[in-house]
Motif scaffolding. Sequence first.
Motif, PDB file in Angstrom:
ATOM      1  N   ALA A  85     -24.515  59.559  37.080  1.00  0.00           N
ATOM      2  CA  ALA A  85     -25.216  60.821  36.837  1.00  0.00           C
ATOM      3  C   ALA A  85     -24.897  61.769  37.991  1.00  0.00           C
ATOM      4  CB  ALA A  85     -26.716  60.594  36.745  1.00  0.00           C
ATOM      5  N   VAL A  86     -24.338  62.945  37.677  1.00  0.00           N
ATOM      6  CA  VAL A  86     -23.847  63.850  38.711  1.00  0.00           C
ATOM      7  C   VAL A  86     -24.540  65.206  38.633  1.00  0.00           C
ATOM      8  CG1 VAL A  86     -21.824  64.961  39.734  1.00  0.00           C
ATOM      9  CG2 VAL A  86     -21.585  62.729  38.624  1.00  0.00           C
ATOM     10  N   HIS A  87     -24.955  65.701  39.787  1.00  0.00           N
ATOM     11  CA  HIS A  87     -25.451  67.073  39.931  1.00  0.00           C
ATOM     12  C   HIS A  87     -24.440  67.804  40.797  1.00  0.00           C
ATOM     13  CE1 HIS A  87     -29.075  69.912  40.986  1.00  0.00           C
ATOM     14  NE2 HIS A  87     -28.057  70.556  40.437  1.00  0.00           N
ATOM     15  N   GLY A  88     -23.796  68.831  40.247  1.00  0.00           N
ATOM     16  CA  GLY A  88     -22.818  69.602  40.991  1.00  0.00           C
ATOM     17  C   GLY A  88     -23.385  70.938  41.411  1.00  0.00           C
ATOM     18  N   ILE A  89     -23.089  71.347  42.644  1.00  0.00           N
ATOM     19  CA  ILE A  89     -23.539  72.650  43.129  1.00  0.00           C
ATOM     20  C   ILE A  89     -22.367  73.379  43.772  1.00  0.00           C
ATOM     21  CG2 ILE A  89     -25.921  71.911  43.494  1.00  0.00           C
ATOM     22  CD1 ILE A  89     -25.274  71.734  46.491  1.00  0.00           C
ATOM     23  N   ASP A  90     -22.401  74.717  43.665  1.00  0.00           N
ATOM     24  CA  ASP A  90     -21.344  75.527  44.267  1.00  0.00           C
ATOM     25  C   ASP A  90     -21.905  76.934  44.484  1.00  0.00           C
ATOM     26  OD1 ASP A  90     -18.046  75.082  44.417  1.00  0.00           O
ATOM     27  OD2 ASP A  90     -18.676  77.176  44.391  1.00  0.00           O
ATOM     28  N   SER A  92     -20.162  79.634  43.985  1.00  0.00           N
ATOM     29  CA  SER A  92     -19.474  80.557  43.087  1.00  0.00           C
ATOM     30  C   SER A  92     -20.059  80.489  41.680  1.00  0.00           C
ATOM     31  CB  SER A  92     -17.978  80.222  43.014  1.00  0.00           C
ATOM     32  OG  SER A  92     -17.359  80.917  41.950  1.00  0.00           O
ATOM     33  N   PRO A  93     -20.698  81.552  41.206  1.00  0.00           N
ATOM     34  CA  PRO A  93     -21.255  81.541  39.845  1.00  0.00           C
ATOM     35  C   PRO A  93     -20.195  81.307  38.776  1.00  0.00           C
ATOM     36  CG  PRO A  93     -22.185  83.349  41.117  1.00  0.00           C
ATOM     37  CD  PRO A  93     -21.062  82.798  41.927  1.00  0.00           C
ATOM     38  N   ASP A  94     -18.988  81.873  38.956  1.00  0.00           N
ATOM     39  CA  ASP A  94     -17.934  81.703  37.957  1.00  0.00           C
ATOM     40  C   ASP A  94     -17.511  80.242  37.833  1.00  0.00           C
ATOM     41  OD1 ASP A  94     -17.976  84.386  37.432  1.00  0.00           O
ATOM     42  OD2 ASP A  94     -16.150  84.849  38.560  1.00  0.00           O
ATOM     43  N   LEU A  95     -17.378  79.578  38.972  1.00  0.00           N
ATOM     44  CA  LEU A  95     -16.979  78.172  38.931  1.00  0.00           C
ATOM     45  C   LEU A  95     -18.083  77.304  38.324  1.00  0.00           C
ATOM     46  CD1 LEU A  95     -15.155  77.788  42.366  1.00  0.00           C
ATOM     47  CD2 LEU A  95     -14.132  78.009  40.096  1.00  0.00           C
ATOM     48  N   VAL A  96     -19.324  77.603  38.676  1.00  0.00           N
ATOM     49  CA  VAL A  96     -20.443  76.838  38.107  1.00  0.00           C
ATOM     50  C   VAL A  96     -20.520  77.053  36.602  1.00  0.00           C
ATOM     51  CG1 VAL A  96     -22.971  76.682  38.026  1.00  0.00           C
ATOM     52  CG2 VAL A  96     -21.786  76.714  40.229  1.00  0.00           C
ATOM     53  N   GLN A  97     -20.311  78.276  36.158  1.00  0.00           N
ATOM     54  CA  GLN A  97     -20.350  78.544  34.723  1.00  0.00           C
ATOM     55  C   GLN A  97     -19.257  77.770  34.003  1.00  0.00           C
ATOM     56  OE1 GLN A  97     -22.570  79.897  32.892  1.00  0.00           O
ATOM     57  NE2 GLN A  97     -21.403  79.686  30.984  1.00  0.00           N
ATOM     58  N   ARG A  98     -18.068  77.711  34.586  1.00  0.00           N
ATOM     59  CA  ARG A  98     -16.986  76.939  33.978  1.00  0.00           C
ATOM     60  C   ARG A  98     -17.343  75.455  33.907  1.00  0.00           C
ATOM     61  NH1 ARG A  98     -11.621  77.360  32.436  1.00  0.00           N
ATOM     62  NH2 ARG A  98     -10.974  75.277  31.738  1.00  0.00           N
ATOM     63  N   ALA A  99     -17.958  74.946  34.983  1.00  0.00           N
ATOM     64  CA  ALA A  99     -18.364  73.545  35.001  1.00  0.00           C
ATOM     65  C   ALA A  99     -19.391  73.259  33.909  1.00  0.00           C
ATOM     66  CB  ALA A  99     -18.931  73.184  36.375  1.00  0.00           C
ATOM     67  N   ARG A 100     -20.330  74.194  33.722  1.00  0.00           N
ATOM     68  CA  ARG A 100     -21.342  74.005  32.676  1.00  0.00           C
ATOM     69  C   ARG A 100     -20.712  73.982  31.291  1.00  0.00           C
ATOM     70  NH1 ARG A 100     -25.730  78.390  35.046  1.00  0.00           N
ATOM     71  NH2 ARG A 100     -26.800  76.981  36.518  1.00  0.00           N
ATOM     72  N   VAL A 101     -19.758  74.873  31.064  1.00  0.00           N
ATOM     73  CA  VAL A 101     -19.089  74.925  29.756  1.00  0.00           C
ATOM     74  C   VAL A 101     -18.327  73.631  29.488  1.00  0.00           C
ATOM     75  CG1 VAL A 101     -17.262  76.070  28.454  1.00  0.00           C
ATOM     76  CG2 VAL A 101     -18.939  77.439  29.708  1.00  0.00           C
ATOM     77  N   ALA A 102     -17.658  73.125  30.525  1.00  0.00           N
ATOM     78  CA  ALA A 102     -16.887  71.888  30.358  1.00  0.00           C
ATOM     79  C   ALA A 102     -17.792  70.667  30.236  1.00  0.00           C
ATOM     80  CB  ALA A 102     -15.932  71.710  31.538  1.00  0.00           C
ATOM     81  N   GLY A 103     -19.011  70.755  30.772  1.00  0.00           N
ATOM     82  CA  GLY A 103     -19.971  69.665  30.638  1.00  0.00           C
ATOM     83  C   GLY A 103     -19.714  68.538  31.623  1.00  0.00           C
ATOM     84  N   GLY A 105     -22.278  66.982  33.473  1.00  0.00           N
ATOM     85  CA  GLY A 105     -23.235  66.882  34.566  1.00  0.00           C
ATOM     86  C   GLY A 105     -24.147  68.085  34.591  1.00  0.00           C
ATOM     87  N   ARG A 106     -25.055  68.105  35.581  1.00  0.00           N
ATOM     88  CA  ARG A 106     -25.892  69.275  35.842  1.00  0.00           C
ATOM     89  C   ARG A 106     -25.174  70.131  36.872  1.00  0.00           C
ATOM     90  NH1 ARG A 106     -31.221  68.426  38.572  1.00  0.00           N
ATOM     91  NH2 ARG A 106     -30.324  66.455  39.248  1.00  0.00           N
ATOM     92  N   PHE A 107     -25.194  71.443  36.702  1.00  0.00           N
ATOM     93  CA  PHE A 107     -24.500  72.324  37.641  1.00  0.00           C
ATOM     94  C   PHE A 107     -25.371  73.524  37.963  1.00  0.00           C
ATOM     95  CE2 PHE A 107     -21.227  70.107  35.203  1.00  0.00           C
ATOM     96  CZ  PHE A 107     -20.485  69.538  36.226  1.00  0.00           C
ATOM     97  N   ASP A 108     -25.456  73.851  39.265  1.00  0.00           N
ATOM     98  CA  ASP A 108     -26.270  74.977  39.707  1.00  0.00           C
ATOM     99  C   ASP A 108     -25.577  75.730  40.823  1.00  0.00           C
ATOM    100  OD1 ASP A 108     -28.875  74.804  38.195  1.00  0.00           O
ATOM    101  OD2 ASP A 108     -28.837  72.784  39.054  1.00  0.00           O
ATOM    102  N   VAL A 109     -25.902  77.016  40.941  1.00  0.00           N
ATOM    103  CA  VAL A 109     -25.387  77.860  42.019  1.00  0.00           C
ATOM    104  C   VAL A 109     -26.274  77.656  43.248  1.00  0.00           C
ATOM    105  CG1 VAL A 109     -24.842  80.202  42.761  1.00  0.00           C
ATOM    106  CG2 VAL A 109     -24.522  79.546  40.361  1.00  0.00           C
ATOM    107  N   VAL A 110     -25.762  76.922  44.214  1.00  0.00           N
ATOM    108  CA  VAL A 110     -26.488  76.629  45.453  1.00  0.00           C
ATOM    109  C   VAL A 110     -25.466  76.635  46.585  1.00  0.00           C
ATOM    110  CG1 VAL A 110     -27.934  74.981  46.704  1.00  0.00           C
ATOM    111  CG2 VAL A 110     -28.144  75.169  44.215  1.00  0.00           C
TER     112      VAL A 110
END
Length: 253
Positions: A85-90, A92-103, A105-110
């Motif tokens: 189970a992975v929570h990814g943070i970055d 960069s909003p653009d990179l986080v949005q791409r990560a969310r679209v690709a799925g 894990g959980r991804f947030d702008v932090v």
Amino acid sequence: MVRDRAARRVGATTVTDAEQRIIDAWRRNGAPWIKAIDNGEIESRVRVTNQAITSAVLSRKPRTVLDIGCGEGWLARELVRHGVAVHGIDASPDLVQRARVAGGGRFDVVSHEMLARGALGECFDVCVCNFSLLGKDSVDDLVAASPRLLEPAGTLIVQTLHPLVACGDLPYADGWREGSWAGFSAEFTDAPPWYFRRLETWVSMFDAAGLRLVALHEPVHPVTGKPASLILVGERQGMIEACPPTAAGYTDV
């Protein structure tokens, strides 16, 4: 060489000009970075370092992982394939949005600064930083705070440029260096500065944070015969207060 001359306040954290340039550059270059990763344009990652960091994380047999500076999320997706189970943070909003679209894990702008202040209030078996620790104060604070993000006997894993190779012809001394997009496409602009650390400095940072260095890897490039990266694996030690309450929360920006 870039020097930390001016600084400004963000919440309770000082952000220097150099640190802000790093954040701004990655926000500007999100699209070409996504393309470079999708197309396998970074040869050393394809040949060596992607597998090296994946193996280092999986060797700890984690249930939960915090991917700090997750970018477009390739590492998170790879770890999820192995049941993690992975929570990814970055930052960069653009990179986080791409990560969310690709799925995967959980991804947030932090940002690193927000994380060091306790923005998540969670603990993980492994915190991993894959070529994502570029600054000075932000990295010092993050490494110092990392034990509070870890479960008992949890692990911080950092993959970074190997100091002996990254130093080039400059003196082997800690300090700011100008960045470069050499080897990348012409779509990349305004390379961010980065803070060079000697191997001794990395080891001392882990020790000062209460992390016992349990492994140090130097993946070698099969063509050049030189280290493609440095991987440090530090295990949380002692009685450290874990999972502080969320200090200021976080929002997508």
